[in-house]
Scaffold this active site. Sequence first.
Site, PDB file in Angstrom:
ATOM      1  N   HIS A   1      10.449   5.539 -29.322  1.00  0.00           N
ATOM      2  CA  HIS A   1      10.499   5.936 -27.915  1.00  0.00           C
ATOM      3  C   HIS A   1      11.933   5.970 -27.390  1.00  0.00           C
ATOM      4  O   HIS A   1      12.810   5.264 -27.891  1.00  0.00           O
ATOM      5  CB  HIS A   1       9.644   4.994 -27.076  1.00  0.00           C
ATOM      6  CG  HIS A   1       8.181   5.137 -27.354  1.00  0.00           C
ATOM      7  ND1 HIS A   1       7.230   4.483 -26.619  1.00  0.00           N
ATOM      8  CD2 HIS A   1       7.496   5.878 -28.272  1.00  0.00           C
ATOM      9  CE1 HIS A   1       6.021   4.803 -27.065  1.00  0.00           C
ATOM     10  NE2 HIS A   1       6.170   5.637 -28.082  1.00  0.00           N
TER      11      HIS A   1
ATOM     12  N   GLU B   1      13.321   4.870 -24.654  1.00  0.00           N
ATOM     13  CA  GLU B   1      13.841   3.608 -24.134  1.00  0.00           C
ATOM     14  C   GLU B   1      14.323   2.718 -25.275  1.00  0.00           C
ATOM     15  O   GLU B   1      15.387   2.104 -25.201  1.00  0.00           O
ATOM     16  CB  GLU B   1      12.759   2.862 -23.325  1.00  0.00           C
ATOM     17  CG  GLU B   1      12.177   3.653 -22.179  1.00  0.00           C
ATOM     18  CD  GLU B   1      10.928   4.447 -22.553  1.00  0.00           C
ATOM     19  OE1 GLU B   1      10.090   4.663 -21.666  1.00  0.00           O
ATOM     20  OE2 GLU B   1      10.785   4.868 -23.721  1.00  0.00           O
TER      21      GLU B   1
ATOM     22  N   CYS C   1       5.875   2.663 -21.859  1.00  0.00           N
ATOM     23  CA  CYS C   1       4.637   2.112 -22.417  1.00  0.00           C
ATOM     24  C   CYS C   1       4.755   0.580 -22.429  1.00  0.00           C
ATOM     25  O   CYS C   1       5.799   0.020 -22.071  1.00  0.00           O
ATOM     26  CB  CYS C   1       4.406   2.653 -23.826  1.00  0.00           C
ATOM     27  SG  CYS C   1       5.566   1.990 -25.060  1.00  0.00           S
TER      28      CYS C   1
ATOM     29  N   CYS D   1       7.621  -0.718 -24.814  1.00  0.00           N
ATOM     30  CA  CYS D   1       8.941  -0.458 -24.226  1.00  0.00           C
ATOM     31  C   CYS D   1       9.186  -1.378 -23.041  1.00  0.00           C
ATOM     32  O   CYS D   1      10.300  -1.872 -22.853  1.00  0.00           O
ATOM     33  CB  CYS D   1       9.075   1.008 -23.815  1.00  0.00           C
ATOM     34  SG  CYS D   1       9.223   2.130 -25.225  1.00  0.00           S
TER      35      CYS D   1
END
Length: 159
Positions: free
Chosen positions: A87, A89, A115, A118
Site C-alpha cells: 500500500h 502509506e 486500511c 496501514c
Amino acid sequence: MRPSRDELLVEHARVVAQRSTCSRLSVGAVVSRDGRILVTGYNGAPAGMPHCNHDCDCGYPGEGGLLFEGKHLSNCAGEAPCTVSVHAECNAIAYAARLGIAVEGAQLTTTHSPCLSCSQLIINAGITRVLYNFEYRDKAPLDLLRSAGIAVESWDAIQ
C-alpha cells in the site's frame, strides 16, 4: 488563487498515485511536516517484483466468457483482492525509514483512507494527522486512528 497547504498536498498525492503499478486501484500518499513534503509513496508490487494483474480472465463483460448470473466467476482475477501490492502509506513510511527520515509528528495525506494494517503502521510511526481524499470501504481504520489520538480529516469535509 494560491492553494492551501492541504490542497497542495492532496494534489501531490493524486499525482503520485499516477505512478501506481496496481491495475485494481491507484493510491498515492505524501508524508509532510509543516506543509513540506518529506517522502511520497504509491501502491504497487515490491521493488523488482512483477506488477500485479487484475485483468478479467473469465471473459466478463460481454466477451463470451463463462458467467454466473452476470457476475465474474469467483476465481476471476478481476474480482480477486490484490495480494501483491504494497500500500501507498506503507511504501511512503518504508522509504522514509530507508532514508533515515523521521516521520514522527508528521502528516500523511493520501488519495484513499487507510486500511486497518496501514492505520496500525501510521499509529506506530508516530504520524499525528491523516488527510484523505476518498473514503475506502471500511470506516473502522479511521476510528482506530482517532482512538489513538490522530487527527483524521476528509478533504471533502474541510474544503
